[in-house]
Every structure is written in structure tokens, then in C-alpha cells.
Design a protein around this motif. Sequence first.
Motif, mmCIF file in Angstrom:
data_model
loop_
_atom_site.group_PDB
_atom_site.id
_atom_site.type_symbol
_atom_site.label_atom_id
_atom_site.label_comp_id
_atom_site.label_asym_id
_atom_site.label_seq_id
_atom_site.Cartn_x
_atom_site.Cartn_y
_atom_site.Cartn_z
ATOM 1 N N GLN A 29 13.503 3.184 33.411
ATOM 2 C CA GLN A 29 13.185 4.490 32.365
ATOM 3 C C GLN A 29 12.897 3.942 31.000
ATOM 4 O OE1 GLN A 29 16.339 7.364 33.350
ATOM 5 N NE2 GLN A 29 15.020 8.080 34.872
ATOM 6 N N GLN A 30 13.652 2.977 30.434
ATOM 7 C CA GLN A 30 13.612 2.433 28.937
ATOM 8 C C GLN A 30 12.265 1.783 29.045
ATOM 9 O OE1 GLN A 30 15.749 2.908 26.778
ATOM 10 N NE2 GLN A 30 14.436 1.836 25.202
ATOM 11 N N ALA A 31 11.852 1.200 30.212
ATOM 12 C CA ALA A 31 10.694 0.342 30.046
ATOM 13 C C ALA A 31 9.364 1.162 29.971
ATOM 14 C CB ALA A 31 10.537 -0.547 31.136
ATOM 15 N N THR A 35 6.738 1.886 26.990
ATOM 16 C CA THR A 35 5.135 1.803 27.302
ATOM 17 C C THR A 35 4.393 3.087 26.538
ATOM 18 O OG1 THR A 35 5.597 0.565 29.020
ATOM 19 C CG2 THR A 35 3.460 1.847 28.987
ATOM 20 N N LEU A 36 5.138 4.120 27.048
ATOM 21 C CA LEU A 36 4.502 5.381 26.504
ATOM 22 C C LEU A 36 4.519 5.299 24.871
ATOM 23 C CD1 LEU A 36 6.199 8.052 28.855
ATOM 24 C CD2 LEU A 36 3.745 7.478 28.654
ATOM 25 N N MET A 40 1.084 5.713 22.622
ATOM 26 C CA MET A 40 0.866 7.025 21.984
ATOM 27 C C MET A 40 0.594 6.352 20.462
ATOM 28 S SD MET A 40 3.043 9.957 23.522
ATOM 29 C CE MET A 40 4.472 9.701 22.599
ATOM 30 N N GLY A 41 0.835 5.214 20.257
ATOM 31 C CA GLY A 41 0.998 4.658 18.840
ATOM 32 C C GLY A 41 2.178 5.127 18.007
ATOM 33 N N ARG A 42 3.478 5.410 18.640
ATOM 34 C CA ARG A 42 4.454 5.776 18.169
ATOM 35 C C ARG A 42 5.732 4.855 18.139
ATOM 36 N NH1 ARG A 42 5.413 11.152 16.752
ATOM 37 N NH2 ARG A 42 7.079 10.338 15.707
ATOM 38 N N THR A 43 5.404 3.879 17.720
ATOM 39 C CA THR A 43 6.465 2.744 17.818
ATOM 40 C C THR A 43 7.645 3.101 17.032
ATOM 41 O OG1 THR A 43 5.508 1.413 16.224
ATOM 42 C CG2 THR A 43 5.106 0.904 18.734
ATOM 43 N N ASP A 44 7.521 3.949 16.062
ATOM 44 C CA ASP A 44 8.651 4.402 15.024
ATOM 45 C C ASP A 44 9.708 5.166 16.340
ATOM 46 O OD1 ASP A 44 6.554 6.405 15.643
ATOM 47 O OD2 ASP A 44 8.011 7.825 14.337
ATOM 48 N N LEU A 45 9.490 5.543 17.150
ATOM 49 C CA LEU A 45 10.323 6.194 18.127
ATOM 50 C C LEU A 45 11.240 5.181 18.592
ATOM 51 C CD1 LEU A 45 8.056 8.998 19.806
ATOM 52 C CD2 LEU A 45 9.865 9.313 18.116
ATOM 53 N N LEU A 46 11.025 4.081 18.786
ATOM 54 C CA LEU A 46 11.610 2.768 19.388
ATOM 55 C C LEU A 46 12.769 2.471 18.520
ATOM 56 C CD1 LEU A 46 8.689 1.070 21.269
ATOM 57 C CD2 LEU A 46 10.430 2.452 22.287
ATOM 58 N N GLU A 47 12.715 2.697 17.317
ATOM 59 C CA GLU A 47 13.676 2.404 16.477
ATOM 60 C C GLU A 47 14.856 3.071 16.196
ATOM 61 O OE1 GLU A 47 13.439 -0.535 14.274
ATOM 62 O OE2 GLU A 47 11.542 -1.076 15.380
#
Length: 92
Positions: A29-31, A35-36, A40-47
Motif C-alpha cells: 500500500q505504501q508503494a 506511485t499515485l 499526480m505530481g504531488r511529491t509534497d504529500l510524501l514528505e
Amino acid sequence: MEGIAAVALLIAMLTYFEMNRLRKRLERQQAQWETLCREMGRTDLLEPAFPPEVLEQVRQYKAQGKTTEAIRCLRRAGDFSLAEAKAYLDKL
């Protein structure tokens, strides 16, 4: 007495296998989440999201050359390993 030990061992084994299954599911689920977010171009949500006061304290420690204190602060505020906290600090 042997019956109790056998039951306890069986429960321990079942718990171990269930926890292992859940850990693998969480990793999948984390992977998928990563990926999502990237698609979506929302790498800020990964921080990780830290309160502003924590980030300010970490920045102060970093500016003062107190890397160890900054890493400790990050590890207390988030669920970071030592390597993850160091990598996050390097990005700041």
C-alpha cells in the motif's frame, strides 16, 4: 503443562505469521501511495509533516552545527530511523 506451552507456541506462531502478512500488505500500500503521488505530481504529500516549531528547532540546531541534536529532534517528532532522519536533515 505441556498443553499450555503448545497452545502458547501455536498462538505465537499464528501472531507472527499474521503480523508478517500485514507488514507485507502495508508495504504494498505504501508503494501504491508513492506511485499515485508521483503520477499526480504531488511529491509534497510524501514528505512528513512536522509542526512548524519542530522544524524551527531543527533548523536552529542545524545552523548551530548541532547535527546530533537536530537528528534526535526529528526522530522524536516522527517515526524515523537514524538514516531517515539524517537524510531529511540533509534536505533542509
